[in-house]
Enzyme design. Sequence first.
Site, PDB file in Angstrom:
ATOM      1  N   HIS A  60       0.837  -1.207   0.000  1.00  9.68           N
ATOM      2  CA  HIS A  60       0.000   0.000   0.000  1.00  9.68           C
ATOM      3  C   HIS A  60       0.868   1.251   0.000  1.00  9.68           C
ATOM      4  O   HIS A  60       1.573   1.530   0.967  1.00  9.68           O
ATOM      5  CB  HIS A  60      -0.932   0.007   1.212  1.00  9.68           C
ATOM      6  CG  HIS A  60      -1.954   1.107   1.163  1.00  9.68           C
ATOM      7  ND1 HIS A  60      -2.956   1.136   0.220  1.00  9.68           N
ATOM      8  CD2 HIS A  60      -2.113   2.226   1.903  1.00  9.68           C
ATOM      9  CE1 HIS A  60      -3.697   2.212   0.397  1.00  9.68           C
ATOM     10  NE2 HIS A  60      -3.205   2.910   1.412  1.00  9.68           N
ATOM     11  N   HIS A 212     -11.658   3.673  -3.265  1.00  9.34           N
ATOM     12  CA  HIS A 212     -10.929   4.482  -2.290  1.00  9.34           C
ATOM     13  C   HIS A 212     -11.351   4.129  -0.872  1.00  9.34           C
ATOM     14  O   HIS A 212     -10.507   3.839  -0.020  1.00  9.34           O
ATOM     15  CB  HIS A 212     -11.097   5.986  -2.540  1.00  9.34           C
ATOM     16  CG  HIS A 212     -10.325   6.799  -1.559  1.00  9.34           C
ATOM     17  ND1 HIS A 212     -10.822   7.102  -0.302  1.00  9.34           N
ATOM     18  CD2 HIS A 212      -9.076   7.308  -1.607  1.00  9.34           C
ATOM     19  CE1 HIS A 212      -9.903   7.789   0.370  1.00  9.34           C
ATOM     20  NE2 HIS A 212      -8.839   7.919  -0.397  1.00  9.34           N
ATOM     21  N   HIS A 239      -9.382   1.090   1.176  1.00  7.68           N
ATOM     22  CA  HIS A 239      -9.177   1.538   2.552  1.00  7.68           C
ATOM     23  C   HIS A 239     -10.401   1.120   3.366  1.00  7.68           C
ATOM     24  O   HIS A 239     -11.529   1.395   2.949  1.00  7.68           O
ATOM     25  CB  HIS A 239      -9.102   3.071   2.623  1.00  7.68           C
ATOM     26  CG  HIS A 239      -7.886   3.688   2.008  1.00  7.68           C
ATOM     27  ND1 HIS A 239      -7.948   4.645   1.033  1.00  7.68           N
ATOM     28  CD2 HIS A 239      -6.564   3.522   2.274  1.00  7.68           C
ATOM     29  CE1 HIS A 239      -6.731   5.046   0.713  1.00  7.68           C
ATOM     30  NE2 HIS A 239      -5.866   4.369   1.438  1.00  7.68           N
ATOM     31  N   HIS A 276      -5.644  -1.210   6.139  1.00  6.12           N
ATOM     32  CA  HIS A 276      -5.776  -0.727   7.531  1.00  6.12           C
ATOM     33  C   HIS A 276      -6.584  -1.717   8.365  1.00  6.12           C
ATOM     34  O   HIS A 276      -6.039  -2.339   9.255  1.00  6.12           O
ATOM     35  CB  HIS A 276      -6.361   0.696   7.637  1.00  6.12           C
ATOM     36  CG  HIS A 276      -5.551   1.733   6.920  1.00  6.12           C
ATOM     37  ND1 HIS A 276      -4.228   1.962   7.222  1.00  6.12           N
ATOM     38  CD2 HIS A 276      -5.859   2.563   5.895  1.00  6.12           C
ATOM     39  CE1 HIS A 276      -3.766   2.908   6.421  1.00  6.12           C
ATOM     40  NE2 HIS A 276      -4.730   3.292   5.601  1.00  6.12           N
ATOM     41  N   ASP A 326       2.324   3.136   2.938  1.00  4.64           N
ATOM     42  CA  ASP A 326       1.217   4.084   2.835  1.00  4.64           C
ATOM     43  C   ASP A 326       1.685   5.525   2.600  1.00  4.64           C
ATOM     44  O   ASP A 326       2.018   5.883   1.475  1.00  4.64           O
ATOM     45  CB  ASP A 326       0.344   3.947   4.100  1.00  4.64           C
ATOM     46  CG  ASP A 326      -0.977   4.680   3.990  1.00  4.64           C
ATOM     47  OD1 ASP A 326      -1.263   5.255   2.929  1.00  4.64           O
ATOM     48  OD2 ASP A 326      -1.758   4.680   4.973  1.00  4.64           O
TER      49      ASP A 326
HETATM   50 ZN   LIG Z   1      -3.740   4.828   1.945  1.00  2.00          ZN
END
Ligand SMILES: [Zn+2]
Length: 455
Positions: A60, A212, A239, A276, A326
């Site tokens: 990511h 997204h 996400h 996440h 990230d």
């Molecule tokens: Zn991200």
Amino acid sequence: MTAFWCEQAWLGPDTTVRNDGVLITVAGDYIGSVEAGVAVPPADATRLVGVTLPGIANAHSHAFHRALRGRTHGGVGTFWTWRDHMYRLAGSLDPDRYEELATATFAEMVLAGYTAVGEFHYLHHDVSGRPYGDPNEMGERVVNAAARAGIRLTLLDTCYLFGGVGQPVDGVQHRFSDGTAGEWMDRVDRLAPRVPHGSGPTGRVQLGAAIHSVRAVDPDSIGVVDEWARSHDVVLHAHVSEQLQENDDCLRAYGATPVELLARHVDLERRFTAVHAIHLSATDVGHLTASGTSCCVCPTTERDLADGIGPTAALRYPGALCIGSDSHAVIDPFEETRAIELDERLRSGGRGSHDPSSLLRAATQSGYSSLGWRGGEIAAGNLADFVTVGFDSVRLAGADRDDVAAAVVFGATASDVTDVVVGGEHIVHDGVHRSLDVATALDDSIRAVWAAVER
Ligand SMILES: [Zn+2]
């Protein structure tokens, strides 16, 4: 035929013996054979001194966030105030500056030991929010950047339609939005013939898709993106539950958590990666476990943004966890990997939820799988991507060479990576990138983007 001789290699969690003198032959992009116990390196083999690990996947990434490092971390506020800084930056990037910054960032990743990256790409349109002449100009620039840096890329083309649940896009968010899922599909359909995808992609780049978040994509559109991903046989990322507010907004609008909402509209399975996955209910964990969904944890970013600590101890089913850097507050796969266990210790008050071998598997094979590649394992038929860690630094001197997984996961840093091979090509040699002065490239590209922000 290219050959590499490794002083020592980690051949996966299932091998309990120490593997010294490992000879790897490479045919094309793939490993042809692996032979342990070769005491004398053949004359034509490249010597890799230290321990050689499988390629490490950064599952990511938002490459342009690298320019925020050290400029947003000392402030007060929350994820949402950090996002305002990120939007200022995003509003100023043109294709040239974007490519230079992404090239330097990807090169920093390779130096750190990442051999593959999943770029969660949502900066699609020009500064006024209109499509470029080639509507995939920015995606093509990401592909160029990865090739220049020598890293393997899954370009996760991201659908982003709303500024929040039920809210229209505003300001810089127009650069992210295609308007509707149908228009997202039209744009990606034009990219698909130019970027390999589907089963067994060849080369060093492949296409993937991303939603997204449930904040930015409505349920019907989530279904459209999933259908496109399935019909093109590509991985799908999103996400998921990074912030409590996302859960609250989702529950209020749809009467479901983000995972529950996704489970209604997406085929949750190994092909899907929840990025996440922090604020999960027991029901959410049940959905992910039952489907074998990949979960990408990004601990250094999650710390920086005060996101929280995900329930990684509950997500220990095979292949579940992988890592991502990230926002690139830190680019160090070892720090990211050990944080899975160390953050869990802080949360639970107990040690040993994740053993070193399973952590190394998360960083390697599970990450490759999340990005749609057959790699992350030093075995015939896998991609010839691997990373050598030296044992002559002050950090690793005296390490237990009979337990290299523990030594590198808990002792190594990005600075201990000496050599990186991607698709059989020697990209980093003795800590030096083969074609880029990476520090200078970072310095030049980051100064250029901030100069543009100030203009
Ligand atoms: Zn991200």
